[in-house]
Write a protein that holds these residues in place. Structure first.
Motif, short mmCIF file in Angstrom:
data_model
loop_
_atom_site.label_atom_id
_atom_site.label_comp_id
_atom_site.label_asym_id
_atom_site.label_seq_id
_atom_site.Cartn_x
_atom_site.Cartn_y
_atom_site.Cartn_z
N LEU A 304 0.82 -1.21 0.00
CA LEU A 304 0.00 0.00 0.00
C LEU A 304 0.85 1.26 0.00
CD1 LEU A 304 -2.79 -1.07 2.50
CD2 LEU A 304 -3.07 -0.62 0.07
N ILE A 305 1.93 1.23 0.78
CA ILE A 305 2.80 2.40 0.84
C ILE A 305 3.48 2.64 -0.51
CG2 ILE A 305 4.99 3.21 1.80
CD1 ILE A 305 4.05 2.20 4.51
N VAL A 306 3.90 1.55 -1.17
CA VAL A 306 4.52 1.71 -2.49
C VAL A 306 3.53 2.33 -3.47
CG1 VAL A 306 5.38 0.44 -4.49
CG2 VAL A 306 6.27 -0.08 -2.21
N ILE A 307 2.27 1.89 -3.40
CA ILE A 307 1.25 2.45 -4.29
C ILE A 307 1.13 3.95 -4.07
CG2 ILE A 307 -1.22 2.51 -4.78
CD1 ILE A 307 -1.28 -0.50 -4.22
N PHE A 308 1.08 4.36 -2.81
CA PHE A 308 0.95 5.79 -2.54
C PHE A 308 2.25 6.54 -2.82
CE2 PHE A 308 -2.71 4.30 -0.08
CZ PHE A 308 -3.66 5.19 -0.55
N LEU A 309 3.37 5.85 -2.68
CA LEU A 309 4.63 6.49 -3.04
C LEU A 309 4.69 6.77 -4.54
CD1 LEU A 309 7.40 4.70 -0.94
CD2 LEU A 309 6.65 7.06 -0.79
N ARG A 314 5.92 9.86 -8.05
CA ARG A 314 5.76 9.77 -9.50
C ARG A 314 7.11 9.69 -10.21
NH1 ARG A 314 3.55 15.08 -9.38
NH2 ARG A 314 4.25 14.88 -7.22
N ASP A 315 8.07 9.02 -9.57
CA ASP A 315 9.40 8.87 -10.14
C ASP A 315 10.00 7.58 -9.59
OD1 ASP A 315 11.78 10.38 -11.58
OD2 ASP A 315 12.57 9.47 -9.74
N LEU A 316 10.49 6.71 -10.46
CA LEU A 316 10.97 5.40 -10.06
C LEU A 316 12.19 5.51 -9.14
CD1 LEU A 316 10.88 2.33 -10.22
CD2 LEU A 316 12.27 2.47 -12.31
N ALA A 317 13.15 6.34 -9.50
CA ALA A 317 14.37 6.44 -8.69
C ALA A 317 14.06 6.96 -7.29
CB ALA A 317 15.38 7.35 -9.38
N ASP A 318 13.21 7.99 -7.20
CA ASP A 318 12.82 8.51 -5.89
C ASP A 318 12.05 7.46 -5.09
OD1 ASP A 318 14.02 10.88 -6.48
OD2 ASP A 318 12.17 11.99 -6.84
N GLY A 322 13.09 5.98 -1.45
CA GLY A 322 12.21 5.99 -0.29
C GLY A 322 12.04 4.62 0.31
N VAL A 323 11.92 3.60 -0.53
CA VAL A 323 11.78 2.22 -0.03
C VAL A 323 13.03 1.79 0.71
CG1 VAL A 323 11.57 -0.19 -0.74
CG2 VAL A 323 10.09 1.54 -1.78
N LEU A 324 14.21 2.14 0.18
CA LEU A 324 15.47 1.81 0.86
C LEU A 324 15.51 2.43 2.25
CD1 LEU A 324 18.37 0.71 0.96
CD2 LEU A 324 19.11 2.82 -0.18
N LEU A 439 18.23 10.39 3.67
CA LEU A 439 17.43 10.54 2.45
C LEU A 439 17.79 11.81 1.68
CD1 LEU A 439 15.12 9.44 0.68
CD2 LEU A 439 13.55 10.82 2.05
N PRO A 440 17.90 12.99 2.34
CA PRO A 440 18.32 14.18 1.59
C PRO A 440 19.69 14.02 0.94
CG PRO A 440 17.31 14.83 3.66
CD PRO A 440 17.50 13.35 3.72
#
Length: 890
Positions: A304-309, A314-318, A322-324, A439-440
């Motif tokens: 669910l979180i991946v779906i909302f991410l 709206r960017d695969l690399a980002d 975020g998942v990492l 993350l930043p």
């Protein structure tokens, strides 16, 4: 050197009219007192150019230090975080599992007394042993076929030395010995039954029921001696497991588990419906249900979180970045648990979804704020510096208030709740570090890499804009604040007061069932594919079966544990007098409490043994049948008689402690039973403690309520004080802390009222949810208030500042509330129903906090601005009109 009455232009501090630029040029870094209509106070300033100075708060030097390393040394930060992750990965492998109600009862006086009773008074098989129950159903268990089946099971079990069996008590053995008194082994008893005719077996069953009182207790309530029929029976198998009896087994393990698992294989080989039940099976299934719940909940939350991410980034690399970061937060937290030796229990099931939800919240805010700067045309370094400049302060406030909320559970007297407070607090700290620093830094590396390599870029626009549908909806709270803020806040205050009053009726509970899997696994869970499909559980089914069909007695009795010299002349009289005029919840016989004690054993032996009766009469000074003199001699004779084993269940060998069992009404309220048991215990001359399952569970229930109230109070007070202090330091306006706190008070009141309305009680799992509401909910209002303070510095207009705040930050808030709600809401899929309730309430608390932040907080901030002198355009227009009217009148 200082300059007064400097003016603000965009992000620059300009010298006031008439001030020499040369004088200001000599100031490289110093203090300027900035008198602004929105904020005032001493700020550190640094020169940006000719006659231009930038306001820098005292704390800014720390932020600048972090900004510099995130922007200029991102590679070092990423490597350092990955190294720490490797260390915590090793620690995560050392996490043990702890299940059941036992950990909640640690250090509870009533539980200590119950453990003393179990330890000091002779159990059914003697010290150093434990037992397994074999439940036989599905046929007439006292028929020839039923008796043969059970004796076959006993025979095969006794041949297995690895099962450590030292004794068996069963209805089948009793009947077999009635048929053949010389049949002392399972093999001989099996032969005796096989050779007997059905009629002869029926006669033996009736004889056993008449002559052996224990025979009936091993048969179900529907046993009929005349027809020799019973639908179920219990066989007690005694094991010699000294390490279990002495409590020396390793944490999270039960030596009986492999034994009872092997017994299941043996009974299955015989056929029929013979089930194995015992502490080993219970512990194994409780451990399994924790694993099953995690296997279901964590992937569901991740999906669910991946779906909302995908929607938020709206960017695969980002998305991968975020998942990492989320995975790292989980690894760090579990690694800490392993290194700190904190076992994983049922309550901690909520921690992984909680960290996933909070982590993605931080991530969305960080990336969204960064993207806001990027779309304005700023570069990677400048954009990230601006984003972290604001967000690190916000993350600090959010993290501190969250830790206050979670750590308030450390005030609980219940160990699992304290463990939850520790793990959740540390997990939030780790999450803030990873999403605030790692993350930043990783995002900077990624975007620099985009400039050098053809990394696919799909979208880098932020969530929410003035013209978007989301922005229009979010501006609704600002519209209310513009038109009627005071009236709206008055309505909110009335609602909050009413919800608080209604919430005082929330129930409190603690029961074994809250920790057990459901008797039947829901169909939607059984429909899941492997490996997500949960195991089939038998514990709840067997417990319910035993309670429904056998006189277990545990839930219909209380125990008084008496400590004192039981050889004193008044000892037995004291026990006898305590049962006079029993409370309403106690079962009464001839206006006395129905009890079992050393007094009843003395009277029973005196009724059947003339010699012992004469001994009692010689030492009975008031003729009531209870000896009150020379008790040592009475006890010596009692323990030398056939009643010695029975006496050992109510009086210790050293005669320093006694156990008194009182029967209570089955339909009596637990709280009333507990109160009455304590009243009776107070009647004893010696130190006496009321205990037993009813009393222990009620005591824990009381502690749960106390824990919820104390932790909530600590969280409320701690958060309020911190917000006042931090806004005083950061902005020179402590009152902003009070404004920030208003939405969370409304949220807590609304959530507590919801609990009562939907019938969810405060239990071992939900007791933490009110304090957690503060820890999670404050996130939304902090981001709004902190962004508002930045915006109000740029424009002398509270309404415009609010619009910019709600539309800009509100987009990130909306994304984070969706991920948080669904990330934590997946707990409703947990095999534990109580964990599902926790997930539902936590998700509701997040929704309430979000709504309060975007609907109520704007009105609060507008009223705050009016009170403190920050004027909106509407206020300025009103003032201008008033001045014009005065001029015209003159």
């Amino acid at each position: 050197m200082s300059v007064r009455d400097a003016t603000r232009d965009g992000t620059r501090l300009l010298p006031p009219s008439g001030t020499s630029t040369a004088t200001l040029e000599s100031l490289t870094f110093g203090v300027i007192l900035w008198h602004h209509s929105a904020l005032r106070g001493p700020f550190v300033a640094r020169r940006r150019g000719v006659g231009e100075f930038e306001v820098v708060h005292d704390y800014q030097r720390v932020i600048d230090w972090l900004d510099d390393r995130i922007v200029n040394r991102p590679g070092r930060i990423v490597v350092a975080f990955l190294v720490v992750t490797a260390v915590f990965t090793a620690g995560a492998t050392q996490v043990s599992t702890e299940a059941g109600t036992e950990s909640f009862a640690e250090d509870v006086p009533e539980q200590d007394a119950l453990e003393a009773v179990d330890r000091e008074f002779d159990p059914a098989f003697g010290p150093g042993t434990t037992s397994t129950q074999l439940i036989q159903t599905g046929e007439n268990v006292v028929s020839k076929r039923g008796l043969t089946r059970m004796l076959t099971v006993q025979y095969r079990l006794e041949r297995r030395s690895d099962l450590r069996i030292v004794g068996v008590t069963s209805p089948a053995s009793v009947v077999a010995r009635t048929l053949d008194p010389d049949a002392t082994t399972a093999e001989a008893q099996l032969r005796a039954v096989e050779r007997a005719s059905p009629n002869r077996i029926d006669v033996a069953v009736r004889a056993a029921a008449r002559d052996n009182p224990a025979f009936r207790t091993l048969l179900s309530r529907d046993f009929n001696s005349e027809s020799a029929r019973a639908t179920s029976s219990i066989t007690l198998v005694e094991h010699a497991v000294p390490d279990l009896a002495s409590g020396e087994q390793s944490a999270g393990t039960n030596p009986l588990t492999p034994i009872q698992r092997e017994m299941q294989s043996v009974t299955a080989s015989v056929g029929g419906d013979v089930r194995v039940f015992g502490s080993g099976i219970v512990d194994a299934e409780l451990g399994t249900v924790i694993g099953d719940t995690l296997i279901i909940v964590v992937p569901a939350a991740a999906i669910l979180i991946v779906i909302f991410l995908v929607v938020a980034y709206r960017d695969l690399a980002d998305l991968l970045l975020g998942v990492l970061a989320l995975v790292m937060a989980i690894i760090w937290t579990f690694g800490f648990m392993g290194l700190a030796g904190i076992p994983f229990n049922q309550i901690l099931i909520a921690v992984p979804p909680l960290l996933l939800a909070v982590g993605i919240d931080f991530g969305i805010h960080a990336v969204n704020r960064y993207r806001e700067e990027r779309v304005e045309g700023y570069g990677v370094a400048d954009s990230m510096r601006t984003a972290t400049d604001q967000l690190l302060v916000a993350f600090f406030i959010v993290t501190t208030t969250s830790v206050i909320g979670f750590a308030s559970n450390l005030t609980s007297q219940l160990l699992p709740i304290r463990d939850f407070g520790v793990v959740a607090s540390v997990g939030i700290l780790f999450t803030a570090l990873i999403f605030g620093v790692f993350l930043p830094a990783a995002k900077v590396l990624l975007d620099y890499a985009r400039e050098r390599y053809p990394i696919p870029t799909f979208s880098q626009t932020p969530l929410g804009s003035e013209d978007s549908p989301l922005g229009t909806v979010l501006a609704g709270g600002v519209g209310i604040a513009r038109r009627a803020p005071l009236a709206f806040l008055l309505i909110t205050a009335v609602f909050t007061a009413g919800a608080t009053g209604y919430a005082t009726g929330v129930d409190t509970s603690f029961s074994r069932e809250e920790f057990l899997p459901p008797e039947e696994t829901p169909g939607y869970l059984r429909a899941l594919p492997e490996p997500f499909r949960p195991n089939e559980y038998t514990v709840t089914r067997d417990i319910d079966f035993l309670e429904d069909n056998f006189e277990t007695g545990e839930d219909e009795q209380v125990v008084v544990y008496v400590e004192g010299p039981m050889t004193r002349d008044t000892a037995l009289e004291s026990i006898h007098r305590a049962g006079a005029d029993p409370p309403d919840t106690f079962v009464a016989e001839d206006r006395r409490a129905s009890e079992r004690s050393i007094v009843t054993v003395v009277r029973s032996l005196a009724a059947t043994d003339p010699e012992f009766r004469r001994l009692v009469e010689r030492n009975d000074r008031n003729g009531d049948g209870i000896p009150d003199d020379n008790l040592d001699a009475v006890y010596d004779a009692l323990f030398d008689s056939e009643y010695a084993t029975l006496a050992g269940q109510y009086l210790t060998e050293d005669r320093r402690s006694a156990r008194v069992v009182y029967s209570v009404k089955a339909d009596a309220d637990s709280a009333e039973v507990t109160e009455d048991a304590r009243t009776v215990a107070d009647r004893y001359r010696y130190e006496a403690t009321a205990t037993g399952n009813i009393v222990v569970f009620q005591a824990i229930s009381d502690l749960i309520f106390e824990s919820a109230i104390v932790s909530l109070s600590v969280a409320l007070v701690g958060t309020a004080v911190f917000l006042v202090l931090v806004y005083g330091v950061l902005t020179g306006r402590p009152s902003l802390g009070v404004a920030n706190f208003v939405p969370i008070v409304v949220t807590v009141a609304a959530l507590a009222a919801t609990m009562r309305y939907v019938g969810i009680s405060l239990n071992a799992f939900t007791a933490t949810v009110l304090a957690i509401t503060i820890g999670l909910g404050i996130d939304y209002s902090v981001h709004v208030v902190h962004r508002f303070t930045d915006e109000i510095e740029l424009r002398d207009d509270s309404i415009l500042a609010l619009e910019r705040t709600i539309i800009g930050t509100g987009g990130a808030l909306t994304g984070s509330v969706l991920t948080t709600v669904f990330g934590i809401g997946v707990l409703v899929l947990a095999v534990f129903p109580a964990i599902g309730q926790f997930g539902l309430l936590t998700a509701l608390s997040v929704v309430y906090s979000y709504l309060a932040s975007v609907l109520i907080l704007p009105s609060v901030l507008v009223v705050w601005a009016r009170v403190t002198g920050v004027r909106s355009q509407a206020d300025a227009a009103d003032a201008s009109d008033a001045a014009t009217a005065v001029g015209d009148a003159e």
